[in-house]
Design a protein around this motif. Structure first.
Motif, PDB file in Angstrom:
ATOM      1  N   SER A  19      -1.431  -0.240  16.585  1.00 29.02           N
ATOM      2  CA  SER A  19      -0.444   0.764  16.118  1.00 29.02           C
ATOM      3  C   SER A  19      -0.648   1.138  14.679  1.00 29.02           C
ATOM      4  O   SER A  19      -0.515   2.210  14.419  1.00 29.02           O
ATOM      5  CB  SER A  19       1.040  -0.122  16.269  1.00 29.02           C
ATOM      6  N   PHE A  20      -1.253   0.416  14.051  1.00 28.26           N
ATOM      7  CA  PHE A  20      -1.525   0.593  12.649  1.00 28.26           C
ATOM      8  C   PHE A  20      -2.530   1.537  12.466  1.00 28.26           C
ATOM      9  O   PHE A  20      -2.678   2.355  11.510  1.00 28.26           O
ATOM     10  CB  PHE A  20      -1.805  -0.596  11.860  1.00 28.26           C
ATOM     11  N   ILE A  21      -3.730   1.531  13.482  1.00 25.39           N
ATOM     12  CA  ILE A  21      -4.813   2.469  13.631  1.00 25.39           C
ATOM     13  C   ILE A  21      -4.166   4.026  13.574  1.00 25.39           C
ATOM     14  O   ILE A  21      -4.649   4.855  13.087  1.00 25.39           O
ATOM     15  CB  ILE A  21      -5.925   2.101  14.584  1.00 25.39           C
ATOM     16  N   GLY A  22      -3.530   3.996  14.714  1.00 32.25           N
ATOM     17  CA  GLY A  22      -2.809   5.301  15.096  1.00 32.25           C
ATOM     18  C   GLY A  22      -1.989   5.734  13.834  1.00 32.25           C
ATOM     19  O   GLY A  22      -1.774   6.902  13.478  1.00 32.25           O
ATOM     20  N   ALA A  23      -1.149   4.922  13.167  1.00 28.14           N
ATOM     21  CA  ALA A  23      -0.107   5.178  12.029  1.00 28.14           C
ATOM     22  C   ALA A  23      -0.997   5.784  11.013  1.00 28.14           C
ATOM     23  O   ALA A  23      -0.497   6.663  10.189  1.00 28.14           O
ATOM     24  CB  ALA A  23       0.768   3.932  11.794  1.00 28.14           C
ATOM     25  N   GLU A  24      -2.211   5.066  10.697  1.00 29.66           N
ATOM     26  CA  GLU A  24      -2.982   5.366   9.635  1.00 29.66           C
ATOM     27  C   GLU A  24      -3.321   6.817   9.824  1.00 29.66           C
ATOM     28  O   GLU A  24      -3.648   7.774   8.828  1.00 29.66           O
ATOM     29  CB  GLU A  24      -4.212   4.433   9.171  1.00 29.66           C
ATOM     30  N   ALA A  25      -4.026   7.286  11.121  1.00 32.28           N
ATOM     31  CA  ALA A  25      -4.516   8.613  11.448  1.00 32.28           C
ATOM     32  C   ALA A  25      -3.327   9.355  11.254  1.00 32.28           C
ATOM     33  O   ALA A  25      -3.539  10.653  11.055  1.00 32.28           O
ATOM     34  CB  ALA A  25      -4.848   8.367  12.881  1.00 32.28           C
ATOM     35  N   THR A  26      -1.973   9.207  11.748  1.00 34.74           N
ATOM     36  CA  THR A  26      -1.001  10.043  11.696  1.00 34.74           C
ATOM     37  C   THR A  26      -0.879  10.438  10.160  1.00 34.74           C
ATOM     38  O   THR A  26      -0.562  11.701   9.899  1.00 34.74           O
ATOM     39  CB  THR A  26       0.272   9.303  12.252  1.00 34.74           C
ATOM     40  N   LEU A  27      -0.705   9.661   9.334  1.00 32.89           N
ATOM     41  CA  LEU A  27      -0.423   9.782   7.811  1.00 32.89           C
ATOM     42  C   LEU A  27      -1.350  10.494   7.290  1.00 32.89           C
ATOM     43  O   LEU A  27      -1.300  11.356   6.528  1.00 32.89           O
ATOM     44  CB  LEU A  27      -0.272   8.397   7.186  1.00 32.89           C
ATOM     45  N   SER A  28      -2.782  10.269   7.705  1.00 31.79           N
ATOM     46  CA  SER A  28      -3.921  10.866   7.032  1.00 31.79           C
ATOM     47  C   SER A  28      -4.006  12.642   7.811  1.00 31.79           C
ATOM     48  O   SER A  28      -4.387  13.505   6.767  1.00 31.79           O
ATOM     49  CB  SER A  28      -5.239  10.459   7.660  1.00 31.79           C
ATOM     50  N   PHE A  29      -3.505  12.594   8.994  1.00 32.26           N
ATOM     51  CA  PHE A  29      -3.241  13.964   9.564  1.00 32.26           C
ATOM     52  C   PHE A  29      -2.358  14.677   8.687  1.00 32.26           C
ATOM     53  O   PHE A  29      -2.685  16.037   8.677  1.00 32.26           O
ATOM     54  CB  PHE A  29      -3.083  13.849  11.116  1.00 32.26           C
ATOM     55  N   LEU A  54       7.192  -1.289   5.346  1.00 25.11           N
ATOM     56  CA  LEU A  54       7.921  -0.618   6.609  1.00 25.11           C
ATOM     57  C   LEU A  54       8.024  -1.431   7.844  1.00 25.11           C
ATOM     58  O   LEU A  54       8.736  -0.942   8.837  1.00 25.11           O
ATOM     59  CB  LEU A  54       7.762   0.920   6.780  1.00 25.11           C
ATOM     60  N   SER A  55       7.158  -2.377   8.179  1.00 26.69           N
ATOM     61  CA  SER A  55       7.017  -2.876   9.512  1.00 26.69           C
ATOM     62  C   SER A  55       7.348  -4.575   9.142  1.00 26.69           C
ATOM     63  O   SER A  55       7.548  -4.842  10.422  1.00 26.69           O
ATOM     64  CB  SER A  55       5.367  -2.977   9.692  1.00 26.69           C
ATOM     65  N   TRP A  56       7.370  -5.005   8.097  1.00 18.71           N
ATOM     66  CA  TRP A  56       7.815  -6.444   8.459  1.00 18.71           C
ATOM     67  C   TRP A  56       8.809  -6.806   8.803  1.00 18.71           C
ATOM     68  O   TRP A  56       9.053  -8.064   9.364  1.00 18.71           O
ATOM     69  CB  TRP A  56       7.447  -7.153   6.999  1.00 18.71           C
ATOM     70  N   PRO A  57      10.169  -6.004   8.840  1.00 23.89           N
ATOM     71  CA  PRO A  57      11.361  -6.531   9.363  1.00 23.89           C
ATOM     72  C   PRO A  57      11.416  -6.880  10.920  1.00 23.89           C
ATOM     73  O   PRO A  57      11.806  -7.809  11.364  1.00 23.89           O
ATOM     74  CB  PRO A  57      12.321  -5.389   9.171  1.00 23.89           C
ATOM     75  N   THR A  79      -1.950  -5.556   8.938  1.00 26.04           N
ATOM     76  CA  THR A  79      -1.344  -6.644  10.117  1.00 26.04           C
ATOM     77  C   THR A  79      -1.281  -7.884   9.324  1.00 26.04           C
ATOM     78  O   THR A  79      -0.164  -8.671   9.594  1.00 26.04           O
ATOM     79  CB  THR A  79      -2.424  -6.680  11.315  1.00 26.04           C
ATOM     80  N   ILE A  80      -2.241  -8.035   8.648  1.00 25.26           N
ATOM     81  CA  ILE A  80      -2.124  -9.616   7.841  1.00 25.26           C
ATOM     82  C   ILE A  80      -1.030  -9.720   6.862  1.00 25.26           C
ATOM     83  O   ILE A  80      -0.327 -10.587   6.916  1.00 25.26           O
ATOM     84  CB  ILE A  80      -3.607  -9.776   7.233  1.00 25.26           C
ATOM     85  N   GLY A  81      -0.755  -8.701   6.152  1.00 28.78           N
ATOM     86  CA  GLY A  81       0.355  -8.643   5.189  1.00 28.78           C
ATOM     87  C   GLY A  81       1.579  -8.558   5.794  1.00 28.78           C
ATOM     88  O   GLY A  81       2.589  -9.296   5.405  1.00 28.78           O
TER      89      GLY A  81
END
Length: 323
Positions: free
Chosen positions: A253-263, A195-198, A124-126
């Motif tokens: 959203s990023f917590i869910g995205a990280e879990a999705t990619l790890s899954f 993929l999120s900064w735009p 999020t910070i980045g």
């Protein structure tokens, strides 16, 4: 959200307004005149009266402390396993039971908060720094600079999130790679930011375009203020409200995205402990040992909802139309 230019108009008060302003009704304790509150001051006053804000804040503080000091919540080791206790159900000895390799599920859930929270916060910070910087440059400069940066943003905006993350992570973190724990985390963070900064860029650009022609900006420019002073002193503070709201929601959203990619097996991988990895390992034992999936999923859903609810409360507090 109110128009920033409308709040910057200064008019000469009528005599009756001066009388009302000096009346005891507007005086603070001890007869002192109260200073007008800023937008953030009004928002904080409104947030303190919302139960939703306090509930979400308590859960967020709990998860942050859990990720920073996991030893306060458990003395177990999340990586040590004994095959003799494989898939033993929850009991007084192990509140959440043991996984397939005989590791304490409770200890793994507690230690898994660190990876999820750290990855989401840094991502999020980045994202806010890159997207916000590009957006404020494009919105303030305008012209060909705005056109060029907007077209570059459109290119990144057209990349599908999941497909782009799969390509990036399978290239640099695929099978056979010997990346360490922090190298894996940085790769996931980099892919999320890229993929999120735009979205943040467009949000900041629209805020700058709505604010840069306000009276106080025009006056500062007429008085010879430098571009850096106008941006950091006048423009940026009045454009941060939508970024604060979006950034808070983006953490969830990023917590869910990280879990999705790890899954999917392309995000965080062992030896890293995360909720997404635990859900991935538990999917084949859903019928015989549902507790392996239930506990990490419950923590994941609670964390995501906490940040989303906090972002919703902040959005309502910062938008006068929703009060």
């Amino acid at each position: 959200m109110s128009d920033p230019s409308a709040a910057s108009i200064v008019s000469t008060p009528r005599p009756e307004q001066l009388t009302e302003a000096s009346s005891p009704a507007t005086a603070g304790p001890g007869g002192k005149q109260e200073k007008p509150r800023s937008l953030l001051g009004d928002a904080w006053l409104d947030l303190r009266r919302k139960p939703l804000f306090w509930i979400s804040a308590v859960f967020i503080v709990l998860f942050v402390v859990m990720s920073t000091f996991p030893s306060l919540f458990t003395s177990g080791n999340p990586t040590d396993g004994v095959l003799a206790r494989s898939r033993v159900e929850p009991s007084s000895d192990a509140w959440f039971g043991y996984d397939v390799q005989g590791r304490d599920v409770y200890a793994r859930v507690i230690y898994g908060a660190n990876a999820s929270i750290v990855v989401s916060l840094l991502s999020t910070i980045g994202t806010l720094l890159i997207g916000g910087t590009v957006g404020i440059i494009a919105g303030y400069k305008g012209g060909w600079i705005d056109g060029l940066l907007s077209r570059i943003t459109d290119i990144f905006f057209g990349l599908p999130f999941v497909l782009g993350a799969i390509v990036i992570l399978t290239t640099f973190n695929g099978a056979g790679s010997d990346n360490g724990e922090w190298e894996i985390k940085l790769l996931v963070i980099g892919s999320l930011v890229l993929l999120s900064w735009p979205v943040v860029m467009r949000l900041m650009r629209s805020s700058v375009l709505a604010t840069k022609e306000a009276d106080y900006i025009v006056a500062a420019r007429a008085m010879g203020a430098s571009t850096g002073r106008i941006i950091f002193k006048h423009l940026l503070p009045n454009c941060l409200a939508p970024l604060l709201v979006y950034g808070t929601i983006m953490i969830g959203s990023f917590i869910g995205a990280e879990a999705t990619l790890s899954f999917l097996g392309i995000g965080l991988q062992s030896p890293v402990v995360s909720w997404g990895i635990m859900i991935n390992e538990a999917q084949n034992y859903l019928r015989v040992s549902p507790f392996l999936l239930f506990f990490p999923s419950a923590f994941l859903v609670t964390a995501v909802l906490s940040f989303v609810m906090l972002g919703e409360a902040v959005r309502e507090a910062l938008d006068p139309k929703l009060r």
